[in-house]
Design a protein around this motif. Sequence first.
Motif, PDB file in Angstrom:
ATOM      1  N   GLY A  25       2.651  -6.786  -6.964  1.00 43.12           N
ATOM      2  CA  GLY A  25       2.150  -6.300  -8.238  1.00 43.12           C
ATOM      3  C   GLY A  25       1.275  -5.084  -8.188  1.00 43.12           C
ATOM      4  N   GLY A  26       1.355  -4.242  -7.212  1.00 45.97           N
ATOM      5  CA  GLY A  26       0.456  -3.090  -7.196  1.00 45.97           C
ATOM      6  C   GLY A  26       1.042  -1.906  -6.474  1.00 45.97           C
ATOM      7  N   LYS A  27       0.207  -0.921  -6.277  1.00 44.77           N
ATOM      8  CA  LYS A  27       0.612   0.328  -5.626  1.00 44.77           C
ATOM      9  C   LYS A  27       0.089   0.358  -4.197  1.00 44.77           C
ATOM     10  CE  LYS A  27       0.087   2.606 -10.024  1.00 44.77           C
ATOM     11  NZ  LYS A  27      -1.013   2.244 -10.876  1.00 44.77           N
ATOM     12  N   GLY A  28       0.193  -0.718  -3.497  1.00 47.11           N
ATOM     13  CA  GLY A  28      -0.347  -0.766  -2.144  1.00 47.11           C
ATOM     14  C   GLY A  28      -1.625  -1.561  -2.112  1.00 47.11           C
ATOM     15  N   LYS A  29      -2.329  -1.457  -1.019  1.00 49.54           N
ATOM     16  CA  LYS A  29      -3.544  -2.249  -0.854  1.00 49.54           C
ATOM     17  C   LYS A  29      -4.752  -1.415  -1.213  1.00 49.54           C
ATOM     18  CE  LYS A  29      -1.617  -5.331   2.490  1.00 49.54           C
ATOM     19  NZ  LYS A  29      -1.959  -6.377   3.356  1.00 49.54           N
ATOM     20  N   GLY A  30      -4.985  -1.254  -2.475  1.00 46.62           N
ATOM     21  CA  GLY A  30      -6.125  -0.474  -2.935  1.00 46.62           C
ATOM     22  C   GLY A  30      -7.018  -1.315  -3.815  1.00 46.62           C
ATOM     23  N   GLU A  31      -7.854  -0.643  -4.580  1.00 45.54           N
ATOM     24  CA  GLU A  31      -8.767  -1.342  -5.465  1.00 45.54           C
ATOM     25  C   GLU A  31      -8.102  -1.781  -6.754  1.00 45.54           C
ATOM     26  OE1 GLU A  31     -12.605   0.054  -6.295  1.00 45.54           O
ATOM     27  OE2 GLU A  31     -12.903   0.865  -4.309  1.00 45.54           O
ATOM     28  N   ASP A  32      -6.814  -1.521  -6.894  1.00 48.47           N
ATOM     29  CA  ASP A  32      -6.148  -1.901  -8.128  1.00 48.47           C
ATOM     30  C   ASP A  32      -5.836  -3.393  -8.166  1.00 48.47           C
ATOM     31  OD1 ASP A  32      -2.674  -1.027  -7.448  1.00 48.47           O
ATOM     32  OD2 ASP A  32      -4.207  -1.879  -6.172  1.00 48.47           O
ATOM     33  N   GLY A  33      -6.124  -4.125  -7.095  1.00 53.01           N
ATOM     34  CA  GLY A  33      -5.894  -5.559  -7.074  1.00 53.01           C
ATOM     35  C   GLY A  33      -4.461  -5.920  -6.774  1.00 53.01           C
ATOM     36  N   GLY A  34      -3.611  -4.950  -6.519  1.00 49.42           N
ATOM     37  CA  GLY A  34      -2.212  -5.221  -6.223  1.00 49.42           C
ATOM     38  C   GLY A  34      -2.041  -5.594  -4.773  1.00 49.42           C
ATOM     39  N   GLY A  35      -1.060  -5.064  -4.157  1.00 51.34           N
ATOM     40  CA  GLY A  35      -0.843  -5.321  -2.756  1.00 51.34           C
ATOM     41  C   GLY A  35       0.611  -5.610  -2.492  1.00 51.34           C
ATOM     42  N   ALA A  36       0.883  -5.926  -1.271  1.00 44.45           N
ATOM     43  CA  ALA A  36       2.237  -6.229  -0.871  1.00 44.45           C
ATOM     44  C   ALA A  36       2.694  -7.536  -1.507  1.00 44.45           C
ATOM     45  CB  ALA A  36       2.312  -6.329   0.655  1.00 44.45           C
ATOM     46  N   ALA A  37       4.001  -7.656  -1.672  1.00 47.27           N
ATOM     47  CA  ALA A  37       4.561  -8.871  -2.244  1.00 47.27           C
ATOM     48  C   ALA A  37       4.187 -10.078  -1.390  1.00 47.27           C
ATOM     49  CB  ALA A  37       6.075  -8.746  -2.352  1.00 47.27           C
ATOM     50  N   LYS A  38       3.859 -11.159  -2.029  1.00 49.20           N
ATOM     51  CA  LYS A  38       3.566 -12.447  -1.406  1.00 49.20           C
ATOM     52  C   LYS A  38       2.339 -12.427  -0.511  1.00 49.20           C
ATOM     53  CE  LYS A  38       8.431 -13.382  -1.560  1.00 49.20           C
ATOM     54  NZ  LYS A  38       9.623 -13.225  -0.792  1.00 49.20           N
ATOM     55  N   ASP A  39       1.428 -11.518  -0.738  1.00 52.06           N
ATOM     56  CA  ASP A  39       0.164 -11.511  -0.007  1.00 52.06           C
ATOM     57  C   ASP A  39      -0.759 -12.536  -0.655  1.00 52.06           C
ATOM     58  OD1 ASP A  39      -2.097 -10.993   1.447  1.00 52.06           O
ATOM     59  OD2 ASP A  39      -2.453  -9.004   0.592  1.00 52.06           O
ATOM     60  N   PRO A  40      -1.103 -13.621   0.046  1.00 53.83           N
ATOM     61  CA  PRO A  40      -1.907 -14.678  -0.571  1.00 53.83           C
ATOM     62  C   PRO A  40      -3.264 -14.202  -1.094  1.00 53.83           C
ATOM     63  CG  PRO A  40      -1.095 -15.371   1.575  1.00 53.83           C
ATOM     64  CD  PRO A  40      -0.739 -13.932   1.413  1.00 53.83           C
ATOM     65  N   LYS A  41      -3.828 -13.178  -0.475  1.00 54.01           N
ATOM     66  CA  LYS A  41      -5.132 -12.662  -0.923  1.00 54.01           C
ATOM     67  C   LYS A  41      -5.067 -12.097  -2.337  1.00 54.01           C
ATOM     68  CE  LYS A  41      -5.435 -10.208   2.740  1.00 54.01           C
ATOM     69  NZ  LYS A  41      -5.751  -9.220   3.739  1.00 54.01           N
ATOM     70  N   ALA A  42      -3.896 -11.635  -2.750  1.00 54.19           N
ATOM     71  CA  ALA A  42      -3.757 -11.073  -4.088  1.00 54.19           C
ATOM     72  C   ALA A  42      -3.870 -12.141  -5.174  1.00 54.19           C
ATOM     73  CB  ALA A  42      -2.427 -10.346  -4.211  1.00 54.19           C
ATOM     74  N   LEU A  43      -3.739 -13.417  -4.804  1.00 52.81           N
ATOM     75  CA  LEU A  43      -3.855 -14.514  -5.779  1.00 52.81           C
ATOM     76  C   LEU A  43      -5.290 -15.011  -5.959  1.00 52.81           C
ATOM     77  CD1 LEU A  43      -0.741 -16.723  -4.984  1.00 52.81           C
ATOM     78  CD2 LEU A  43      -1.114 -15.262  -6.966  1.00 52.81           C
TER      79      LEU A  43
END
Length: 190
Positions: free
Chosen positions: A38-56
């Motif tokens: 859900g994001g544009k990479g691992k930035g401050e936008d809260g997104g990240g790579a698909a299925k990254d548990p930290k994003a939840l």
Amino acid sequence: MTVTVAAGQYTTTTISTAGFALGLALLGAELWRWHKGGGKGKGEDGGGAAKDPKALIPLGFGIVCGILMIACPAGLLGTLAGLLRWGGNSVGDVAMKWLTGVPSQTLGTAATPRIDSYGAIVVAALTFVLWWLRKQIAKAVRGKWWKGVLVGVLLCVSTGTAALIAQQIVEGVNGVGAWAITGIAKGELT
């Protein structure tokens, strides 16, 4: 449509089928976004790579906060939870009527666990910490947190799995508060 009444150890609240469906839809949309990345990479936008548990984490923490708000039968948090639940029921009902032509029904009046005097210490401390740190948290993370709060408020009033999870969370917070007072403040270790 929604009334919060303190009844002994439990708080009685009502959720409509449309409010519950709205909570499920919001949870499903957020989980789908997480699954697809859900994001544009691992930035401050809260997104990240698909299925990254930290994003939840923000969503899950928001769900826990929403459950704890429902467990507060009165006060500012309980009132805010009632407004969110009323809004979810109302918006869901309008959407259901427009989409299907059928009005929503009361899903059930569930008795959710109630925060006791020990758990109230933990909830108050958590609220103060979140208030003080609000400017340091990225905007996208706050958005996910608020979505989680709404999901927690709408889903924990059911009588199924969500209610079982809500009961465990509230009892855990009450236990942590009791441990903090007896163990840390009074010095009684058991």
